[in-house]
Design a protein around this motif. Structure first.
Motif, mmCIF file in Angstrom:
data_model
loop_
_atom_site.group_PDB
_atom_site.id
_atom_site.type_symbol
_atom_site.label_atom_id
_atom_site.label_comp_id
_atom_site.label_asym_id
_atom_site.label_seq_id
_atom_site.Cartn_x
_atom_site.Cartn_y
_atom_site.Cartn_z
ATOM 1 N N ALA A 1 22.102 -15.709 -13.196
ATOM 2 C CA ALA A 1 21.146 -15.670 -12.053
ATOM 3 C C ALA A 1 21.823 -15.882 -10.859
ATOM 4 C CB ALA A 1 20.627 -17.189 -12.483
ATOM 5 N N THR B 1 9.192 -14.932 -12.065
ATOM 6 C CA THR B 1 9.974 -15.961 -12.403
ATOM 7 C C THR B 1 9.224 -16.981 -13.071
ATOM 8 O OG1 THR B 1 9.941 -17.252 -10.333
ATOM 9 C CG2 THR B 1 11.496 -15.228 -10.446
ATOM 10 N N LEU C 1 15.073 -13.810 -10.756
ATOM 11 C CA LEU C 1 15.598 -14.711 -9.911
ATOM 12 C C LEU C 1 15.953 -14.183 -8.407
ATOM 13 C CD1 LEU C 1 16.872 -17.368 -12.277
ATOM 14 C CD2 LEU C 1 14.779 -17.515 -10.834
#
Length: 624
Positions: free
Chosen positions: A105, A600, A153
């Motif tokens: 991420a 997301t 993300l």
């Protein structure tokens, strides 16, 4: 021509950088980085040799580079990488999936700062780690690294995935975490290629202004149709597949029938016109999008959601719109405005609403195929092959009643042959049948539904699709000796089947990569630029007032509006009645998934929270 710039992060012994450097042309600049300091690599003879080789070739090598903080490493003028590579990322030691997800991420978010607009991020993962259907076998979602969700993300989508082969990079030797002797198992590994997604922004309904006679009106587009009005897919400059399939259909029918193409007015239907629709159109109106036109004399060209040129083009489409009339104070007719300067209209739910206008024209040409094509709008439940906006083409054929059977059969035979030919172009030879199209006679004994056998296109399709209808119900006051046939076709569904497009929402994407799939003169299976988008599931339960009733269609419409078409499924789970108060509660499960953008978990949670508020306001329910 600007040089192509490649960035390697997380290099272990730099064997990948050394091997890759041999394949580069003079217009490519390579920067190879690792997290370790130079002293940590001195014990590895392979790393020492590769570093010597890279320096001899003039390759930029950097140490102590944290791939989760790339913006701190590269100045603004030194960013814009065309490709970023991260092979077999790992937090080290016994780090679990949660730690490695966090690493991914942060890496993807860091890439967003230094990636070129059309750049790619390549991430190689061991078998099963990615958690996508491309992994064989596929791990359970909670036990994988959830690479597509982590990429979201950073505003990235998975655009390609293929086997990672060490043999394809001669000299590459995979090492373990921080160049440990124990290397990763690369058998069955996959290379994942990510690209930038269009930003997922909260879209506000655009405000449109129209001029009717000498009076201006404005209206907001319905929230459930944001981004679907005035797209111009069927207009002259368009190369959209919906226009392509429509033109192919018309051209082939033109070989058998004389054609007369009619101009399709903008899809606003005044309320008084809706009241006099033929009986076979009444079902459409119950699911229509009704809007109010507000008197607007501001003459402002600054409208939400478009440039002034967009507005001008849009206004020209309303030249044939006439609003309901009421007698004015001086006895003259004026637009029906009500007390607030309003007129009630609906967005056209079907082209069939124009049938009577066409066949009542005195110079209607018997034996010619009259053609109308345009967008239509209907409220509908959220299902894989139902859509609130689609493009319809309508064929109207009039002929002498004595020739009814022969003319109708001729039209159906030609239409069946054309559709079968179009639908088999992308099928494998082993999947082809003698016919994919059926005309299913309805209970009234004279009308047909046009059905396509879809299981040959995808194993996910378990039911056949209805892509159109054949109606022979209307009569003409002027042309009493003629019989009429109306063939209505859903062009969006037809395009999906012809090009093997699995999600109708892809037809409406603003991503330019969509249209690059379609080569003029060729029909090849569509390849999406966004693969294996993750699903997010949320349940919702609420108390209802049984006296007021519960409108499930409106429930779906609100979900569509709030989620911006990211809810792909609504499943009824249970009904509960309180034993003491007798109150009734319903429970539904919503599944969120995009087809073309990064989405997301946090964005979905926000939409679910907003959905709870909206159904309380609009449907008078009480969320639990």
């Amino acid at each position: 021509m600007a040089p192509r710039r490649l960035l390697l992060v997380g290099e272990g012994n730099f064997s990948f950088a050394a091997a890759l450097s041999e394949t580069l042309d003079q217009n490519t600049r390579l920067i190879a980085t690792c997290l370790q300091r130079p002293a940590e690599l001195t014990r590895d003879p392979v790393a020492r040799e590769n570093l010597r080789y890279l320096r001899e070739r003039g390759i930029d090598v950097r140490f102590g580079v944290d791939c989760t903080q790339l913006a701190d490493v590269f100045e603004l003028h030194d960013r814009e990488f065309n490709q970023i590579y991260f092979n077999f990322p790992h937090c080290g030691r016994k780090a679990g999936v949660a730690k490695n997800r966090e690493l991914l991420a942060k890496f993807f978010q860091s890439c967003a700062d230094v990636l070129a607009e059309e750049g790619e991020v390549h991430v190689a993962l061991c078998r099963g780690q990615g958690g996508t259907p491309a992994d064989k076998p596929q791990r359970e979602w909670h036990n994988s690294w959830q690479v597509v969700a982590m990429a979201a993300l950073g505003g990235l989508i998975l655009s390609d995935v293929y086997p990672f082969s060490c043999k394809a990079v001669p000299g590459y030797k995979c090492t373990g975490y921080r160049s440990q002797d124990k290397s990763f198992h690369v058998e069955g590994a996959l290379n994942h290629v990510f690209t930038r997604s269009l930003p997922f922004e909260v879209s506000q309904p655009r405000i449109f202004r129209i001029k009717v006679g000498n009076q201006w009106f404005s209206f907001p587009e319905p929230e459930a149709l944001v981004g679907k009005l005035n797209r111009g897919f069927l207009e002259a400059p368009s190369c959209h597949p919906i226009k392509t399939i429509n033109e192919k259909l018309i051209a082939e029918l033109g070989k058998a029938f004389p054609l007369k193409r009619l101009k399709c007015s903008f899809p606003l239907l005044p309320q008084e016109d809706a009241r006099v629709l033929p009986f076979w159109n009444c079902d459409f109106l119950s699911a229509a999008f009704w809007i109010s036109l507000h008197e607007d004399n501001s003459y402002s060209e600054s409208l939400t959601g478009g440039t002034s040129q967009d507005v001008e083009d849009f206004l020209l489409s309303f030249s044939e719109l006439s609003l309901p009339k009421n007698p004015g104070r001086d006895g003259k007719e004026e637009a029906c405005e009500g007390t607030c300067g309003q007129a009630k209209v609906c967005l056209r739910p079907s082209l069939l609403v124009h049938v009577q206008d066409v066949i009542e024209v005195r110079d209607f040409l018997s034996g010619s195929l009259h053609i109308l094509s345009g967008p239509v709008f209907q409220k509908c439940h959220i299902l894989p092959f139902t859509m609130p906006a689609f493009h319809e083409t309508l064929f109207i054929l009039g002929f002498n009643q004595n020739l009814k059977d022969g003319c109708l059969q001729s039209l159906l035979d030609h239409l069946k042959g054309i559709l079968d030919s179009l639908l088999t172009q992308t099928l494998l030879e082993s999947s082809k049948l003698s016919s994919l199209v059926e005309f299913v006679l309805q209970s009234n004994g004279k009308d047909y539904m046009i059905r396509v056998k879809t299981h040959n296109f995808s194993p996910d399709c378990t039911e056949d699709l209805i892509i159109g209808s054949v109606t022979t119900s209307a009569t003409s006051v002027i042309h009493k000796d003629q019989c009429f046939v109306f063939v209505s076709m859903n062009l969006d569904l037809l395009a999906m089947l012809v090009w093997c497009i699995s999600d109708w929402r892809m037809l409406w994407t603003f991503d330019n990569r969509f249209l690059k799939n379609f080569v003029p003169g060729k029909i090849e299976p569509f390849k999406s630029h966004s693969l294996y988008p993750p699903c997010y599931v949320h349940d919702i339960s609420f108390w209802i007032d049984e006296k007021k009733g519960f409108d499930e269609l409106e429930f779906h419409t609100v979900a569509r509006a709030v989620s911006q078409d990211t809810v792909i499924s609504i499943q009824f789970l249970s009904r509960f009645q309180h034993p003491k108060t007798q109150q009734v509660s319903l429970c539904y499960r919503l599944t969120y998934q995009t087809c073309d953008k990064a989405l997301t978990q946090q964005q979905v949670a926000s939409m679910q929270s907003q959905f709870r508020k909206e159904i309380q306001l609009r449907l008078y329910v009480i969320p639990r």
